[in-house]
Each structure stands twice: as C-alpha cells, then as structure tokens.
Design an enzyme around this catalytic site. Structure first.
Site, PDB file in Angstrom:
ATOM      1  N   GLU A 124     -30.743  45.035-132.140  1.00 26.11           N
ATOM      2  CA  GLU A 124     -30.738  43.627-131.711  1.00 26.11           C
ATOM      3  C   GLU A 124     -29.336  43.032-131.803  1.00 26.11           C
ATOM      4  O   GLU A 124     -29.053  42.013-131.184  1.00 26.11           O
ATOM      5  CB  GLU A 124     -31.712  42.814-132.562  1.00 26.11           C
ATOM      6  CG  GLU A 124     -31.216  42.350-133.912  1.00 26.11           C
ATOM      7  CD  GLU A 124     -31.114  43.452-134.949  1.00 26.11           C
ATOM      8  OE1 GLU A 124     -30.578  43.206-136.043  1.00 26.11           O
ATOM      9  OE2 GLU A 124     -31.591  44.579-134.669  1.00 26.11           O
ATOM     10  N   HIS A 165     -28.730  48.351-136.074  1.00 28.11           N
ATOM     11  CA  HIS A 165     -29.391  47.148-135.559  1.00 28.11           C
ATOM     12  C   HIS A 165     -29.263  47.055-134.035  1.00 28.11           C
ATOM     13  O   HIS A 165     -28.259  46.555-133.524  1.00 28.11           O
ATOM     14  CB  HIS A 165     -28.790  45.898-136.202  1.00 28.11           C
ATOM     15  CG  HIS A 165     -29.221  45.688-137.609  1.00 28.11           C
ATOM     16  ND1 HIS A 165     -30.282  44.890-137.965  1.00 28.11           N
ATOM     17  CD2 HIS A 165     -28.754  46.206-138.773  1.00 28.11           C
ATOM     18  CE1 HIS A 165     -30.448  44.920-139.280  1.00 28.11           C
ATOM     19  NE2 HIS A 165     -29.529  45.708-139.786  1.00 28.11           N
ATOM     20  N   CYS A 182     -33.477  49.793-139.812  1.00 28.93           N
ATOM     21  CA  CYS A 182     -32.711  49.620-141.046  1.00 28.93           C
ATOM     22  C   CYS A 182     -33.573  49.867-142.293  1.00 28.93           C
ATOM     23  O   CYS A 182     -33.980  50.998-142.529  1.00 28.93           O
ATOM     24  CB  CYS A 182     -32.046  48.252-141.063  1.00 28.93           C
ATOM     25  SG  CYS A 182     -30.613  48.188-142.171  1.00 28.93           S
TER      26      CYS A 182
END
Length: 350
Positions: A330, A328, A246
């Site tokens: 995660e 993202h 990001c």
C-alpha cells in the site's frame, strides 16, 4: 530549548527539542530512509513504541495535512530530524510539523547529526533511548530505559470494536493488529465489503460473517509476543483464504510452523529492492519492520526476496490459498510499484 538523545550504550547527542517538550520520552530508536512521507511515518501504527530518526536532512518543508494520515493520531514516541522546516510551503498544508507534534503530545529533537546516529544504529543495532531536556547521564535514566515495554503494542493500537464498511464485491475480514488506512483504502478501491476486527477477536466470530478472504494486517512489536493471536490464525488455516502484510506475514509464518527473528537494525524506508521470483521482476518497495521470517514453514514456497540481504519478502502455500508479503504494497509513503499485490490477494478470494 536544549535537548538530548541518550542511547542505552551511553552515546549522547545534543540538539534542540520541539513539539511537546513537557516530558521525556523513551522508546526503541530506529531510522527511516524515505525522502518524503514524514506524516505517514508518524501516524503508522507499526511505529508504536519507537523513536524514529529521519535520515533525509530536511523534514517538514511541505507541512502537515490531515488527509494523509495512516491512523487517527501520531504513533511514534519521538521524532528526530537534522533540520525541521518552520516555514512549510504547499497548497495542502494545514499546519507545520512543530504544531502537529505539540497537539499530539509527542516530543521532537532537531539539530543532531542524524547520519552519525544512523551509522551507530547500523553498526550496533537498534537500541532503546530517551529524549530528555535534562542535562543527565545514562546512569540517571537507566531505570527508565529498563522499564520500557512494548509487548502490548498490538493490543493498544488496534481497534477495540468491530467496524463494517459496506461494499458490493468480495467480503474481506481484516484482523487489525495496527492496520494502516491505505490498506483499507486499497480493499475499498477494489469494491470489497470490509469488516475490521480487533486483534484478539475469536476466530469463530470472524468466520461467522463467512468472509471470502481473511487479511492479517501490519502492526508493531515482536510476533513472538502474540501466541494467542497466532493460535487464532492457526484455527482459520484451511477454512478460508488467508493473506497478510508485514506483521501479518510473520504471524502467518509462525502459525504454519515457521519462526521469526529480529533484524539488526530493521528495514524502514521507501527504497528497498525486492525481487518477485514468480514474475521475474524487481520492484522498489516501502518497508517498516524489525523482524523477519528466518525459517520458512514446510509446504510454503518463497515468492519474493530482499535484494539487500536476501531475507524472505513473500511466501505462498503450496496447497492452500495462503499468500503474504513482508513489505508494504500500500506504500504510504511510496513507491507504488508493488500495489499489484492487492490484485493477487483478490485472486485468492475468487
């Protein structure tokens, strides 16, 4: 109590305030298209300085639990929902949404037409706004909107001290520009020895620990405001493998000679399709950013693209161990399709 959202173009939405209602809140008004994961949204440091609108109509139905936070506090300036649930039902629930916002001194607004607001933001772009309990007009609060400044966001949300979490595997140096907890968890799950550095740490101090991998984290704001941090990253290029997510991806692009630009209304939600050009597969990703890499540096290949607007979602250096993604992996909130990216990061550490 009645409340209003006033946008900088003069548009006014009237609803009811909840949470902490003792003072007005100014921020950049954005929208998130995730159906669940409101707690992760609220505590994501990338949202610092923003008033977040949930497009899903019912928010708060499974309550709040303190295990699912992505940082140690709520980061948003305000939270806008169509309808909040006052009677959450879940075996993990510790409190309701209203109580959580009260404790964190963050204002909420419910009962407005969030789809109409989202259409305005899609057509005109994200804009500054204020949530207020005063029956006032744009002219009365223009000075507050003009005074809004988010240029120091990264320096505010990141750690102020170095933190070390011991592990038996590869040594990872995390540059904390507003890192989400689940990013750290993903490295720990791979048995990494993790050292987390404040955003403005000198590169010489990072390299002193002789890391196998330098990770540039997510975070809030415009990467163009971070020229000192870009220079620190530029110093480390070629000395150690570097990866980013990001904001870290954007900073890396600038450090390599590329440029970034602001998106009209950003990518925020858990349903963004991305094509991995190396794997030849399409994944549904979680995203939260208002800027993107508009000019890819020389000696860098685009590895992934967004299928909604063809913006760059991943890049790899042709000669150096450098790899990054815009979304993202995660994914808190989900989906978890792209968690494999952390394994790619670890391959570079080898």
């Amino acid at each position: 109590m009645k409340g209003r959202l006033i946008l900088e173009d003069g548009t006014i939405f009237e609803g009811k305030v909840f949470g902490y209602i003792k003072e007005d809140s100014v921020g950049e008004v954005v929208f998130n298209t995730s159906m669940t994961g409101y707690q992760e949204m609220l505590t994501d440091p990338s949202y610092y300085g923003q008033i977040v609108t949930a497009t899903y109509p019912l928010i708060g139905n499974y309550g709040i639990n303190l295990e699912d936070r992505e940082s140690d506090k709520i980061q948003v300036r305000g939270f806008i929902v169509r309808e909040k649930s006052d009677m959450p039902s879940n075996f993990r629930c510790e409190m309701d949404l209203d109580t959580y916002l009260k404790q964190s001194k963050v204002i909420g607004l419910e009962g407005i037409d969030t789809r109409a607001l989202t259409k305005i933001l899609r057509n005109k772009g994200t804009m500054r706004g204020i949530i207020t309990t005063e029956h006032t007009k744009l002219s009365s609060i223009q000075s507050k909107l003009d005074a809004f400044d988010n240029t120091q966001a990264v320096r505010i949300v990141g750690r102020k001290e170095v933190e070390h979490i011991e592990g038996k595997g590869k040594k990872v140096a995390i540059m904390d520009y507003g890192v989400k907890d689940n990013i750290i968890r993903n490295f720990l799950k791979r048995d990494c020895d993790v050292t987390i550095f404040p955003a403005e740490t000198k590169p010489e101090d990072v390299l002193k620990i002789n890391p196998d991998l330098v990770f540039l984290s997510n975070g809030p704001g415009d990467p163009a405001d971070l020229q000192d941090i870009v220079e620190n990253v530029r110093y480390m290029i070629g000395k150690k493998p570097i990866v980013g997510i990001c904001l870290g991806h954007q900073i890396l692009a600038i450090a390599l000679g590329g440029t970034t630009e602001k998106l009209k209304f950003g990518h925020r939600g858990g349903n963004h399709p991305v094509k991995d050009l190396e794997a030849g597969k399409i994944f549904i990703t979680a995203q939260n950013h208002g800027y993107y890499v508009n000019n890819v540096p020389e000696d860098v290949d685009v590895t992934q693209i967004n299928l909604n607007d063809n913006t760059v979602e991943g890049m790899r250096h042709k000669n150096l161990p450098i790899y990054s993604v815009q979304y993202h992996p995660e994914a808190c909130p989900g989906p978890l399709d792209s968690e494999y990216i952390f394994d790619k990061f670890m391959e570079l550490a080898e």
